[in-house]
Design an enzyme around this catalytic site. Structure first.
Site, PDB file in Angstrom:
ATOM      1  N   PHE A   1      12.961   4.546  11.444  1.00 13.64           N
ATOM      2  CA  PHE A   1      11.631   4.285  10.805  1.00 13.64           C
ATOM      3  C   PHE A   1      10.954   5.486  10.748  1.00 13.64           C
ATOM      4  O   PHE A   1      10.709   6.486  11.586  1.00 13.64           O
ATOM      5  CB  PHE A   1      11.033   3.436  12.096  1.00 13.64           C
ATOM      6  N   VAL A   2      10.275   5.383   9.612  1.00 15.65           N
ATOM      7  CA  VAL A   2       9.640   6.872   9.082  1.00 15.65           C
ATOM      8  C   VAL A   2       8.284   6.385   8.468  1.00 15.65           C
ATOM      9  O   VAL A   2       7.902   5.487   8.220  1.00 15.65           O
ATOM     10  CB  VAL A   2      10.338   7.493   7.723  1.00 15.65           C
TER      11      VAL A   2
ATOM     12  N   ARG B   1      -0.494   7.332   7.093  1.00 12.49           N
ATOM     13  CA  ARG B   1      -0.505   7.295   5.682  1.00 12.49           C
ATOM     14  C   ARG B   1      -0.828   8.451   5.066  1.00 12.49           C
ATOM     15  O   ARG B   1      -0.301   9.062   4.003  1.00 12.49           O
ATOM     16  CB  ARG B   1      -1.150   5.931   5.117  1.00 12.49           C
TER      17      ARG B   1
ATOM     18  N   LYS C   1       0.723  -1.058   0.115  1.00 12.13           N
ATOM     19  CA  LYS C   1       0.082  -0.026   0.034  1.00 12.13           C
ATOM     20  C   LYS C   1       0.759   1.300  -0.110  1.00 12.13           C
ATOM     21  O   LYS C   1       0.550   2.289  -0.412  1.00 12.13           O
ATOM     22  CB  LYS C   1      -0.986   0.160   1.402  1.00 12.13           C
ATOM     23  N   GLY C   2       2.037   1.204   0.495  1.00 10.87           N
ATOM     24  CA  GLY C   2       2.902   2.399   0.740  1.00 10.87           C
ATOM     25  C   GLY C   2       3.193   3.488  -0.291  1.00 10.87           C
ATOM     26  O   GLY C   2       3.354   4.533  -0.054  1.00 10.87           O
TER      27      GLY C   2
ATOM     28  N   ASP D   1      14.388  -0.688   2.126  1.00 10.31           N
ATOM     29  CA  ASP D   1      14.989  -1.024   3.285  1.00 10.31           C
ATOM     30  C   ASP D   1      16.155  -1.766   3.104  1.00 10.31           C
ATOM     31  O   ASP D   1      17.444  -1.465   2.861  1.00 10.31           O
ATOM     32  CB  ASP D   1      14.044  -1.157   4.146  1.00 10.31           C
TER      33      ASP D   1
ATOM     34  N   ASP E   1       7.604   2.754  -2.545  1.00 11.64           N
ATOM     35  CA  ASP E   1       7.870   4.058  -1.475  1.00 11.64           C
ATOM     36  C   ASP E   1       9.147   4.115  -0.782  1.00 11.64           C
ATOM     37  O   ASP E   1       9.847   5.175  -0.821  1.00 11.64           O
ATOM     38  CB  ASP E   1       6.854   3.441  -0.275  1.00 11.64           C
TER      39      ASP E   1
ATOM     40  N   LYS F   1      17.273   3.639   1.954  1.00  7.23           N
ATOM     41  CA  LYS F   1      18.113   3.430   3.486  1.00  7.23           C
ATOM     42  C   LYS F   1      19.309   2.827   2.884  1.00  7.23           C
ATOM     43  O   LYS F   1      19.506   1.695   3.070  1.00  7.23           O
ATOM     44  CB  LYS F   1      17.517   2.867   4.571  1.00  7.23           C
TER      45      LYS F   1
END
Ligand code: 5GP
Length: 176
Positions: free
Chosen positions: A151-152, A164, A42-43, A102, A99, A130
């Site tokens: 963490f963002v 969101r 979803k991000g 990581d 999005d 990152k």
């Protein structure tokens, strides 16, 4: 979530400027060509909708949803596809829009998976990267911002389903 403290990291203005620049780069790259732009739900939905509007060429919209097997802190790199493409990407230029990258395991899986479907090309765009968290060699073609390992949330990214809808990116700390 009232027990969380948000500290703004990237403003709405900075994001919009960056997305506009990425759109111009991608417009030049795909000049007069059609692309299939894949949103990884979803991000990515907010970044995706802004970025495709900044790309001035023919865009076919497709959506995928994936989840990792096992718990997220010990990702095996095995990714389950929960929602798949509705159309073919054979002989098409594909732009995979994420999005955040990581460990890189999700993007790596998706790139390899899509490559098996015979696209003409696969390029990747991620709003956030990152670099210090990468576990695999995962080249991202178009990166918005490189950030630290914190963490963002915001601009599509969530914490337990919340945040969101923030128009900016923030770091999040628990107050409890
Ligand atoms: P990777 O496979 O690169 O480790 O994980 C990518 C996914 O992990 C992202 O699409 C996102 O869903 C999640 N993720 C990684 N870092 C963050 C973060 O800082 N905040 C949020 N909200 N999600 C993250």
């Amino acid at each position: 979530m009232h027990n969380m403290n948000l500290s703004p990291l990237i403003s709405e203005e900075e994001i919009q400027k960056k997305v506009h620049n990425m759109g111009q780069t991608l417009t030049a790259k795909y000049k007069d060509q059609q692309i299939v732009a894949i949103c990884v739900l979803k991000g990515s939905f907010m970044f995706y909708s802004d970025l495709i509007r900044a790309i001035d060429t023919d865009v076919i919209c497709e959506y995928m949803a994936v989840s990792s097997y096992g718990n997220s802190s010990q990702s095996s790199g095995e990714v389950k596809i929960n929602l798949d493409l509705t159309g073919t990407i054979r002989d098409r230029h594909v732009l995979l829009i994420e999005d955040i990258v990581d460990t890189g395991l999700t993007l790596n899986f998706l790139k390899n998976h899509l490559a098996m479907r015979g696209p003409r090309s696969v390029a990747t765009a991620a709003l956030l990267l990152k670099p210090g968290a990468l576990k695999v060699d995962c080249a991202v073609d178009h990166v918005g911002f490189e950030i630290s390992n914190d963490f963002v949330v915001g601009y599509g990214l969530d914490y337990q389903g919340y945040f969101r809808n923030l128009p900016y990116i923030a770091q999040v700390q628990s107050l409890s």
